[in-house]
Motif scaffolding. Sequence first.
Motif, PDB file in Angstrom:
ATOM      1  N   UNK A 130       0.845  -1.189   0.000  1.00  0.00           N
ATOM      2  CA  UNK A 130       0.000   0.000   0.000  1.00  0.00           C
ATOM      3  C   UNK A 130       0.883   1.242   0.000  1.00  0.00           C
ATOM      4  N   UNK A 131       0.652   2.112  -0.968  1.00  0.00           N
ATOM      5  CA  UNK A 131       1.484   3.301  -1.150  1.00  0.00           C
ATOM      6  C   UNK A 131       0.605   4.540  -0.981  1.00  0.00           C
ATOM      7  N   UNK A 132       1.003   5.505  -0.153  1.00  0.00           N
ATOM      8  CA  UNK A 132       0.215   6.735  -0.016  1.00  0.00           C
ATOM      9  C   UNK A 132      -0.012   7.403  -1.371  1.00  0.00           C
ATOM     10  N   UNK A 133      -1.238   7.820  -1.615  1.00  0.00           N
ATOM     11  CA  UNK A 133      -1.586   8.332  -2.937  1.00  0.00           C
ATOM     12  C   UNK A 133      -0.935   9.683  -3.225  1.00  0.00           C
ATOM     13  N   UNK A 134      -0.704  10.500  -2.189  1.00  0.00           N
ATOM     14  CA  UNK A 134      -0.246  11.871  -2.411  1.00  0.00           C
ATOM     15  C   UNK A 134       1.257  11.991  -2.662  1.00  0.00           C
ATOM     16  N   UNK A 135       2.032  10.952  -2.316  1.00  0.00           N
ATOM     17  CA  UNK A 135       3.483  11.076  -2.482  1.00  0.00           C
ATOM     18  C   UNK A 135       4.058  10.001  -3.390  1.00  0.00           C
ATOM     19  N   UNK A 136       3.217   9.365  -4.190  1.00  0.00           N
ATOM     20  CA  UNK A 136       3.678   8.379  -5.167  1.00  0.00           C
ATOM     21  C   UNK A 136       3.330   8.867  -6.565  1.00  0.00           C
ATOM     22  N   UNK A 137       4.159   8.530  -7.533  1.00  0.00           N
ATOM     23  CA  UNK A 137       3.876   8.941  -8.914  1.00  0.00           C
ATOM     24  C   UNK A 137       2.570   8.334  -9.400  1.00  0.00           C
ATOM     25  N   UNK A 138       2.361   7.047  -9.097  1.00  0.00           N
ATOM     26  CA  UNK A 138       1.117   6.394  -9.515  1.00  0.00           C
ATOM     27  C   UNK A 138      -0.090   7.084  -8.892  1.00  0.00           C
ATOM     28  N   UNK A 139       0.023   7.402  -7.601  1.00  0.00           N
ATOM     29  CA  UNK A 139      -1.090   8.059  -6.921  1.00  0.00           C
ATOM     30  C   UNK A 139      -1.380   9.430  -7.481  1.00  0.00           C
ATOM     31  N   UNK A 140      -0.334  10.212  -7.730  1.00  0.00           N
ATOM     32  CA  UNK A 140      -0.543  11.566  -8.253  1.00  0.00           C
ATOM     33  C   UNK A 140      -1.074  11.530  -9.683  1.00  0.00           C
ATOM     34  N   UNK A 141      -0.674  10.502 -10.451  1.00  0.00           N
ATOM     35  CA  UNK A 141      -1.207  10.366 -11.817  1.00  0.00           C
ATOM     36  C   UNK A 141      -2.712  10.148 -11.780  1.00  0.00           C
ATOM     37  N   UNK A 142      -3.180   9.380 -10.780  1.00  0.00           N
ATOM     38  CA  UNK A 142      -4.621   9.149 -10.615  1.00  0.00           C
ATOM     39  C   UNK A 142      -5.299  10.396 -10.051  1.00  0.00           C
ATOM     40  N   UNK A 143      -4.728  10.973  -8.998  1.00  0.00           N
ATOM     41  CA  UNK A 143      -5.316  12.164  -8.372  1.00  0.00           C
ATOM     42  C   UNK A 143      -5.545  13.292  -9.375  1.00  0.00           C
ATOM     43  N   UNK A 144      -4.620  13.446 -10.310  1.00  0.00           N
ATOM     44  CA  UNK A 144      -4.698  14.550 -11.267  1.00  0.00           C
ATOM     45  C   UNK A 144      -5.935  14.471 -12.145  1.00  0.00           C
ATOM     46  N   UNK A 145      -6.539  13.289 -12.225  1.00  0.00           N
ATOM     47  CA  UNK A 145      -7.701  13.110 -13.101  1.00  0.00           C
ATOM     48  C   UNK A 145      -8.991  12.840 -12.331  1.00  0.00           C
ATOM     49  N   UNK A 146      -8.958  13.038 -11.011  1.00  0.00           N
ATOM     50  CA  UNK A 146     -10.180  12.969 -10.217  1.00  0.00           C
ATOM     51  C   UNK A 146     -10.832  14.340 -10.159  1.00  0.00           C
ATOM     52  N   UNK A 147     -12.130  14.370  -9.891  1.00  0.00           N
ATOM     53  CA  UNK A 147     -12.826  15.646  -9.726  1.00  0.00           C
ATOM     54  C   UNK A 147     -12.313  16.359  -8.476  1.00  0.00           C
ATOM     55  N   UNK A 148     -12.388  17.679  -8.499  1.00  0.00           N
ATOM     56  CA  UNK A 148     -11.908  18.471  -7.363  1.00  0.00           C
ATOM     57  C   UNK A 148     -12.609  18.081  -6.071  1.00  0.00           C
ATOM     58  N   UNK A 149     -13.925  17.813  -6.140  1.00  0.00           N
ATOM     59  CA  UNK A 149     -14.649  17.475  -4.914  1.00  0.00           C
ATOM     60  C   UNK A 149     -14.221  16.117  -4.366  1.00  0.00           C
ATOM     61  N   UNK A 150     -13.816  15.183  -5.253  1.00  0.00           N
ATOM     62  CA  UNK A 150     -13.303  13.901  -4.785  1.00  0.00           C
ATOM     63  C   UNK A 150     -11.982  14.076  -4.053  1.00  0.00           C
ATOM     64  N   UNK A 151     -11.119  14.925  -4.609  1.00  0.00           N
ATOM     65  CA  UNK A 151      -9.828  15.188  -3.963  1.00  0.00           C
ATOM     66  C   UNK A 151     -10.049  15.879  -2.624  1.00  0.00           C
ATOM     67  N   UNK A 152     -10.980  16.846  -2.579  1.00  0.00           N
ATOM     68  CA  UNK A 152     -11.283  17.552  -1.326  1.00  0.00           C
ATOM     69  C   UNK A 152     -11.746  16.561  -0.260  1.00  0.00           C
ATOM     70  N   UNK A 153     -12.668  15.679  -0.634  1.00  0.00           N
ATOM     71  CA  UNK A 153     -13.202  14.711   0.325  1.00  0.00           C
ATOM     72  C   UNK A 153     -12.104  13.784   0.833  1.00  0.00           C
ATOM     73  N   UNK A 154     -11.199  13.392  -0.047  1.00  0.00           N
ATOM     74  CA  UNK A 154     -10.125  12.476   0.339  1.00  0.00           C
ATOM     75  C   UNK A 154      -9.199  13.118   1.370  1.00  0.00           C
ATOM     76  N   UNK A 155      -8.840  14.368   1.146  1.00  0.00           N
ATOM     77  CA  UNK A 155      -7.854  14.993   2.027  1.00  0.00           C
ATOM     78  C   UNK A 155      -8.464  15.643   3.253  1.00  0.00           C
TER      79      UNK A 155
END
Length: 250
Positions: A130-155
């Motif tokens: 399990x790799x934290x989404x915010x500090x991994x390349x794979x995670x940031x590649x996914x985060x960049x294409x999520x809706x803003x409200x999804x990112x807000x809810x996650x963090x």
Amino acid sequence: MTGRTMADHAIDVMEAVSSFGPISLRDLTTKMKVPASTAHRFLLILEARGFLSMDPVSQKWEIGVRAFQVGNAYLRRTGLAEMTRAYLATIGAASGETANLSIRQGDRMIVIAQVESHNPLRAFFRLGSQIPIYCSAAGKAVLAHLRDDEVDAMFEKTVLARLTDRTIVSLPFLRMQLNEIRARGWALDDEEQVAGMRCVAAPIMDKDGLPVAALSLTGPKSRFDASSLKGLSVLVIDAARGVSDAIRGR
């Protein structure tokens, strides 16, 4: 938790650990708003079946190997790992670096397939890591294409912990980086997760254009210097697009 079955309670606990873990019993009960005795009882049940495990040093709970094995049944049905296997082999051979396929689970990425580098100095992640989404390349590649409200809810529920002195822990700075990733098509982990290691990744999109996974290449920063990043990023972008096209074709 009245009026619900034991299976409901157990699934609630497992989903909470999946979303917030690794997590202590105290923090888990606070987030779930349940008595410690209730949560602990279901943690032990799930641990006995291998769905959860506790680190004896940190006393924190996390997803166990049995959950990964059960999850593999879904992967076999969707064919994502099998569909990606040839692409992993291709980019791994072309780069000489470790190639990974990761899927998102809450605020973490799970490594589900890998082709390991043959270099003596190389990156390695156990399947199911399990790799934290915010500090991994794979995670940031996914985060960049999520809706803003999804990112807000996650963090709202995620603390950006500093894993190295290069980990991004500022949400505004992370958002700025996500905009850059979306524009160029690939993400970089610049020693943010492990000191001395870099990683490039690109998202795999489903038939609805949503990010479901990411392909990445990982290795020592000496082989991921500025002159190498362009070629490595082209490899992951082309491979991720190939998988995305195959998903849409299905």
